[in-house]
Design an enzyme around this catalytic site. Structure first.
Site, PDB file in Angstrom:
ATOM      1  N   CYS A 117      41.104  58.250  80.112  1.00 58.55           N
ATOM      2  CA  CYS A 117      41.256  58.293  81.552  1.00 58.55           C
ATOM      3  C   CYS A 117      41.084  59.749  81.844  1.00 58.55           C
ATOM      4  O   CYS A 117      41.365  60.884  81.201  1.00 58.55           O
ATOM      5  CB  CYS A 117      42.672  58.089  81.902  1.00 58.55           C
ATOM      6  N   ASP A 150      39.355  54.621  82.855  1.00 56.13           N
ATOM      7  CA  ASP A 150      40.068  54.675  83.992  1.00 56.13           C
ATOM      8  C   ASP A 150      39.608  56.261  84.478  1.00 56.13           C
ATOM      9  O   ASP A 150      40.233  57.089  84.295  1.00 56.13           O
ATOM     10  CB  ASP A 150      41.354  54.613  84.160  1.00 56.13           C
ATOM     11  N   TRP A 159      37.277  58.952  87.067  1.00 57.13           N
ATOM     12  CA  TRP A 159      36.662  59.467  88.588  1.00 57.13           C
ATOM     13  C   TRP A 159      35.951  60.866  88.196  1.00 57.13           C
ATOM     14  O   TRP A 159      36.329  61.640  87.546  1.00 57.13           O
ATOM     15  CB  TRP A 159      37.745  59.476  89.408  1.00 57.13           C
ATOM     16  N   SER A 164      45.878  57.123  89.708  1.00 58.26           N
ATOM     17  CA  SER A 164      46.421  56.381  88.599  1.00 58.26           C
ATOM     18  C   SER A 164      48.164  56.308  88.567  1.00 58.26           C
ATOM     19  O   SER A 164      48.591  57.368  88.392  1.00 58.26           O
ATOM     20  CB  SER A 164      45.768  56.746  87.412  1.00 58.26           C
TER      21      SER A 164
END
Ligand SMILES: Cc1cc2nc3c(=O)[nH]c(=O)nc-3n(C[C@H](O)[C@H](O)[C@H](O)COP(=O)(O)OP(=O)(O)OC[C@H]3O[C@@H](n4cnc5c(N)ncnc54)[C@H](O)[C@@H]3O)c2cc1C
Ligand SMILES: NC(=O)c1ccc[n+]([C@@H]2O[C@H](COP(=O)([O-])OP(=O)(O)OC[C@H]3O[C@@H](n4cnc5c(N)ncnc54)[C@H](OP(=O)(O)O)[C@@H]3O)[C@@H](O)[C@H]2O)c1
Ligand SMILES: Cc1cc2nc3c(=O)[nH]c(=O)nc-3n(C[C@H](O)[C@H](O)[C@H](O)COP(=O)(O)O)c2cc1C
Length: 678
Positions: free
Chosen positions: A630, A675, A677, A458
């Site tokens: 995030c 966002d 992961w 990012s």
């Protein structure tokens, strides 16, 4: 509940009187319009022509031709099974290749196909081929979105009213349960094909990458083929057997100018860089800054700045940078040694199926060293098909048996694969080390290993302030496995060692920018609430910089609130000084930091959100604020979302279900963005 903002509908507000009498001006205008329409209909190009500089010479390894009709191709090459894949990082593509290869065992002939390369509206013609079947291996991304290469197929499915009756299909979805929209794409494709009249011949498979995706796949496949046999009245022609797909050619006298040295696309593209830069044509960005962010602890958290001057690369706050890393030199050398290979031999692996779109598994000609360094994944535990193919080279029968067992679909085999390969994270080198009689030829290993994938980060900067650099905030991956080996993350360890202008030399990173949906609100006056513990702070560095810049331009900027979390205040409080400066400048209105390990009980970002529930609710509900989360997808994102449900339920005086609907509505309106992961 939500206060709708009054729409500024100036077009409907203005009502003008219209005169219907034709004058010279009208006739002239009419002719111009007709002229323009005719031009549009007859001379308009269907697609924008690719400018000269954009024509990338595709590596012979990843060649793609726009074949148009897969039906014609199937007819021409005598295929009756087509396996389409929607894949971003190669797993679905691998599965599709494996299914296509399997088909030979059943007297059928399969081909894998990238939906981007074909016109999927041809699907309705599949029944022109006898005993034809379409299989779809579809991965899901983002918020239930298709992969880039499946976007057009997805759009077509949504818009199409084609009659697919008579078309036989099956779908295997690839997803990850830690994401909210688990396997949304596989589910959608499966359901939509049925709605269009196609006949599902085997049930939808749902692979979970958070569990054991390989096992999910082989379990599905194990029942899928018998269903195919039953449906088409065919029989397996024998046991699974090893079939080479590529032929080895050794180049003894080849000019260096013809040999790939790590390029992803055009040969010599790293020596002669030409924009535009993308996945096939990455830009070599020199590292201008590489500094450790944490003051203590065993980990290494880092801030990197990549110089994109002169590249014409543009990026927005919230975008991702994709980085092509290189494998560790020592690992590559050890592999060469254990396989008894001269790594500097220049080779090509040529597809034996001349009709295949994929001429080589990676750009060829190249050396084994380049292939193992830049093109092949040598660090992830190999999948079972790799074990199966390699088993034939084990000269010790017990090792061969163990390899075959791990590749089988028996319960013991699956359990052995998990306990011997997956859990101890044995990579190809560790397997060779622990199976002393297993010494396959290096070219077969290179044929079987999957491609090394780009890593995403990012972007931790805004182009408003840093138009010529892209910043990364990352944590170096390093862990000890159950076998006592130290495994190192490919990209983060490679990046860690990138010294800016080492000995006067640039230290380049092949990269490109990938657009995301993670965007600041259109109006700067809209308040934002950002939640980003750990490296999850990355995009928010860009967001805060941009809000500060907007303020400096005299724009009205809404509240900018950050919830950040780390382990220890004195150890891994990333960007501590920068955040304090943002507060002083007013770029940041409020900073809340949760130190999880500075006291006996854990304190996380969601605990602080709960503490500040009144102001959080006010920002969301009255301020029409946007929420951003995030970082870790596995636990944090879900826990934070649950906390928002609780806050909304309590302060909005709603039931749990109403609160969930409220937050989901924020998501669909682009006011709650992730966002994340894992
Ligand atoms: C959209 C997106 C944005 C991202 N943004 C960022 C970011 O801003 N900053 C950032 O740091 N990362 C970010 N990531 C993660 C990043 O892409 C890489 O996955 C990460 O840096 C690891 O890459 P690597 O090559 O160093 O490790 P790899 O070689 O890929 O190894 C990582 C793998 O090792 C395994 N592993 C790791 N730790 C352990 C362990 N303790 N035990 C067993 N197995 C383990 C896991 O399977 C893991 O997938 C992002 C990912 C995505 C998809
Ligand atoms: N695939 C990969 O190789 C890879 C690479 C990098 C990062 N990641 C993912 O990205 C995440 C962030 O990594 P990082 O190293 O930057 O973070 P980190 O430093 O491990 O964690 C940041 C903070 O978040 C806290 N936390 C842990 N669980 C939480 C939860 N459920 N809710 C809220 N806060 C929580 C941590 O507390 P405690 O630790 O004290 O509990 C810590 O204070 C990792 O968890 C990992 O899943 C994956
Ligand atoms: C950034 C990111 C977003 C993802 N989003 C989802 C998702 O919304 N739903 C889901 O089920 N899986 C999601 N996944 C998991 C992938 O679909 C899964 O890992 C799959 O195996 C990837 O296949 P591929 O290698 O062919 O691209 C996501 C993975 C990543 C890295």
């Amino acid at each position: 509940m939500e206060s709708a903002s009054p729409k500024d509908d100036s077009s409907s507000a203005k009502s003008t009187e219209t005169s219907f009498s034709f004058g010279m001006v009208d006739v002239f205008l009419f002719s111009v319009i007709i002229g323009l329409l005719s031009y549009w209909f007859f001379f308009r190009k269907k697609k924008e022509e690719i400018p000269e500089f954009a024509k990338i010479q595709t590596p012979v390894g990843a060649q793609s031709t726009n074949e148009g009709s897969f039906i014609e191709k199937m007819k021409k090459t005598g295929k009756n099974i087509v396996v389409f894949y929607g894949s971003q990082t190669g797993t679905a593509e691998e599965f599709a290749n494996r299914l296509a290869k399997d088909s030979q065992r059943y007297g059928m002939r399969g081909m894998s196909a990238d939906p981007e390369e074909y016109d999927l509206s041809d699907l309705s013609r599949l029944s022109e081929i006898e005993k034809a079947l379409a299989v779809f291996c579809m991965a899901t991304y983002g918020e239930g979105d298709p992969t880039d290469n499946a976007q057009d197929f997805y759009d077509w499915l949504q818009e199409s009213d084609s009659d697919l009756s008579g078309i036989k299909y099956a779908v295997f979805g690839l997803g990850n349960k830690t994401y909210e929209h688990f396997n949304a794409m596989g589910k959608y494709v499966d359901q939509r094909l049925e709605e269009l009249g196609a006949q599902r011949i085997f049930e939808l498979g749902l692979g979970d990458d958070d569990g054991n995706l390989e096992e999910d796949f082989i379990t599905w496949r194990e029942q899928f083929w018998p269903a195919v046999c039953e449906h088409f009245g065919v029989e397996a022609t024998g046991d699974e057997c090893s079939i080479r797909q590529y032929e080895l050619v050794v180049h003894t006298d080849i000019s260096a100018s013809k040999v790939y040295t790590g390029e992803m696309g055009r040969l010599k593209s790293y020596e002669n860089q030409k924009p535009p830069f993308d996945a096939k044509n990455p830009f070599l960005a020199p590292v201008s800054v590489n500094r450790k962010l944490n003051q203590g602890g065993e980990r290494h958290l880092m801030h990197l700045e990549l110089d994109i001057t002169g590249s014409k690369i543009r990026y927005e706050s919230g975008d991702h940078i994709a980085v092509y890393p290189a494998n560790d030199t020592s690992l590559v050398n050890q592999l060469g040694e254990i396989l008894g290979a001269d790594l500097d031999t220049v080779i090509s692996l040529n597809n034996l199926d001349e009709e295949s779109n994929k001429k080589h598994p990676f750009p060829c000609p190249t050396s084994y060293r380049t292939a193992l360094t830049h093109y092949l994944d040598i660090t992830n535990p190999p999948r079972t098909n790799v074990l199966y193919e390699l088993a034939q080279y084990a000269t010790d029968p017990s090792e061969q048996e163990r390899m075959r067992q791990m590749a089988s679909s028996s319960a013991e085999g699956k359990a052995l694969y998990v306990s011997w390969v997956v859990e101890p994270r044995r990579n190809i080198l560790a397997i060779l080390q622990d199976m002393p009689s297993l010494r396959p030829p290096i070219d077969h290993v290179c044929e079987l290993l999957p491609r090394l994938q780009a890593r995403y980060y990012s972007i931790a900067s805004t182009s408003k302030v840093h138009p010529n650099s892209v910043h990364i905030c990352a944590v170096v991956v390093e862990y000890t496995t159950k076998t006592g080996r130290v495994n190192k993350g490919v990209a983060t360890n490679w990046l860690k060692n990138k010294e800016p202008n080492e000995n006067g030399h640039k230290s380049p990173v092949p990269m490109y920018v990938r657009k995301s949906q993670f965007r600041l609100p259109f109006k700067s006056s809209t308040p934002v609430l950002m939640v980003g513990p750990g490296t999850g702070i990355a995009p928010f560095m860009g967001f805060i910089q941009e809000r500060g810049w907007l303020k400096q331009q005299g724009k009205e900027v809404g509240d900018t609130v950050l919830y950040y979390g780390c382990r220890h205040k004195e150890e891994d409080y990333l960007y501590k000084d920068e955040l304090a400066q943002f507060l002083r400048d007013g770029a940041l209105s409020q900073l809340n930091v949760a130190f999880s390990r500075d006291q006996p009980q854990k304190i996380y970002v969601q605990h602080l959100l709960k503490q500040n529930k009144e102001s959080v609710w006010k920002l969301i509900h009255e301020g029409n604020g946007h929420i951003y989360v995030c970082g870790d997808a596995r636990n944090m994102a879900r826990d934070v979302q649950n906390t928002f449900y609780e806050i909304v339920a309590e302060l909005g005086k709603m039931s749990q279900q109403q609160a969930v609907d409220y937050v989901k509505k924020l998501m669909t309106k682009g006011r709650y963005s992730l966002d994340v992961w894992s």
